[in-house]
Design a protein around this motif. Structure first.
Motif, PDB file in Angstrom:
ATOM      1  N   UNK A  81      -8.276  -0.653  -6.763  1.00 31.62           N
ATOM      2  CA  UNK A  81      -9.623  -1.260  -6.786  1.00 31.62           C
ATOM      3  C   UNK A  81      -9.083  -2.719  -5.968  1.00 31.62           C
ATOM      4  N   UNK A  82      -8.114  -3.433  -6.333  1.00 31.01           N
ATOM      5  CA  UNK A  82      -7.683  -4.337  -5.541  1.00 31.01           C
ATOM      6  C   UNK A  82      -7.519  -4.204  -4.116  1.00 31.01           C
ATOM      7  N   UNK A  83      -6.740  -3.111  -3.839  1.00 33.88           N
ATOM      8  CA  UNK A  83      -6.403  -2.655  -2.390  1.00 33.88           C
ATOM      9  C   UNK A  83      -7.818  -2.492  -1.704  1.00 33.88           C
ATOM     10  N   UNK A 129      -7.510 -10.983 -10.596  1.00 36.73           N
ATOM     11  CA  UNK A 129      -6.970 -10.876  -9.156  1.00 36.73           C
ATOM     12  C   UNK A 129      -8.218  -9.957  -8.403  1.00 36.73           C
ATOM     13  N   UNK A 130      -8.425 -10.446  -7.511  1.00 37.26           N
ATOM     14  CA  UNK A 130      -9.654  -9.728  -6.702  1.00 37.26           C
ATOM     15  C   UNK A 130     -10.878  -9.466  -7.695  1.00 37.26           C
ATOM     16  N   UNK A 131     -11.139 -10.296  -8.811  1.00 35.14           N
ATOM     17  CA  UNK A 131     -11.995 -10.124  -9.874  1.00 35.14           C
ATOM     18  C   UNK A 131     -12.031  -8.990 -10.739  1.00 35.14           C
ATOM     19  N   UNK A 172     -10.671  -3.553  -2.645  1.00 34.12           N
ATOM     20  CA  UNK A 172     -11.306  -5.063  -2.331  1.00 34.12           C
ATOM     21  C   UNK A 172     -10.888  -5.658  -1.145  1.00 34.12           C
ATOM     22  N   UNK A 173      -9.552  -5.924  -1.139  1.00 30.26           N
ATOM     23  CA  UNK A 173      -8.849  -6.332   0.054  1.00 30.26           C
ATOM     24  C   UNK A 173      -9.330  -5.673   1.414  1.00 30.26           C
ATOM     25  N   UNK A 174      -9.271  -4.577   1.395  1.00 31.62           N
ATOM     26  CA  UNK A 174      -9.918  -3.867   2.560  1.00 31.62           C
ATOM     27  C   UNK A 174     -11.316  -4.095   3.067  1.00 31.62           C
ATOM     28  N   UNK A 175     -12.294  -3.974   2.072  1.00 31.24           N
ATOM     29  CA  UNK A 175     -13.655  -4.196   2.318  1.00 31.24           C
ATOM     30  C   UNK A 175     -13.805  -5.711   2.639  1.00 31.24           C
ATOM     31  N   UNK A 235       4.159 -15.908   2.699  1.00 28.97           N
ATOM     32  CA  UNK A 235       3.591 -15.761   1.381  1.00 28.97           C
ATOM     33  C   UNK A 235       4.595 -14.801   0.722  1.00 28.97           C
ATOM     34  N   UNK A 236       5.069 -15.384  -0.468  1.00 25.70           N
ATOM     35  CA  UNK A 236       5.885 -14.309  -1.297  1.00 25.70           C
ATOM     36  C   UNK A 236       5.167 -14.276  -2.667  1.00 25.70           C
ATOM     37  N   UNK A 237       4.137 -15.132  -3.024  1.00 23.20           N
ATOM     38  CA  UNK A 237       3.589 -15.181  -4.218  1.00 23.20           C
ATOM     39  C   UNK A 237       2.199 -15.046  -4.065  1.00 23.20           C
ATOM     40  N   UNK A 238       1.634 -14.802  -5.172  1.00 25.63           N
ATOM     41  CA  UNK A 238       0.110 -14.580  -5.045  1.00 25.63           C
ATOM     42  C   UNK A 238      -0.751 -15.445  -6.281  1.00 25.63           C
ATOM     43  N   UNK A 239      -1.800 -16.023  -5.500  1.00 22.97           N
ATOM     44  CA  UNK A 239      -2.579 -17.015  -6.815  1.00 22.97           C
ATOM     45  C   UNK A 239      -3.468 -15.949  -7.562  1.00 22.97           C
TER      46      UNK A 239
END
Length: 138
Positions: free
Chosen positions: A111-113, A88-90, A115-118, A59-63
């Motif tokens: 907050x995005x990081x 992004x991640x709500x 959220x991904x971690x949790x 992946x090199x892009x992000x939805x």
């Protein structure tokens, strides 16, 4: 002076000059603490905390999901085009699809990081619970 594409990169919120971070595609505002992050850099950061997010083939892009906004659109610090408001991640962020950059206000990046971690921890916990359930159900 931090030049990019022959112009100074300025904060879309407070117009201060952005300082280029250690990573190639990250600029930070010393005043409001906002960040301009290249999508590729963000993908790399997210994969460090949640490598299971990597789809087959890489992946090199992000939805991101578009969102409506009644606020004035921010201008991209690198190309000056209006950025599009997205989720992004709500979390509400602003994205320039032309330059593949995302603007994070002061705490949004963290907050995005987080959220991904949790979510990674929760996925791991669910996987372990299913495994233990299967082992003890026999």
């Amino acid at each position: 002076m931090t030049a990019y594409r022959d112009r100074v990169v300025r904060c879309p919120r407070c117009v201060c000059e952005l300082a280029r971070g250690e990573q190639r595609e990250i600029w930070e505002c010393p005043s409001c603490r906002g960040m301009l992050v290249g999508v590729g850099e963000l993908v790399d950061e997210l994969l460090k905390v949640a490598p299971d997010l990597m789809p087959a083939g890489g992946a090199r892009t992000l939805a991101t999901l578009g969102r409506r906004s009644t606020q004035r659109l921010l201008d991209c610090p690198t190309c000056a085009a209006p950025m599009e408001p997205v989720f992004l991640a709500a979390i509400d962020v602003d994205r320039c699809f032309h330059d593949d950059q995302i603007w994070f206000d002061a705490t949004e990046h963290d907050r995005v990081i987080e959220r991904a971690t949790s979510q990674k921890v929760e996925r791991d916990r669910n996987w372990l619970s299913r495994l233990l359930h299967d082992l003890f159900a026999r």
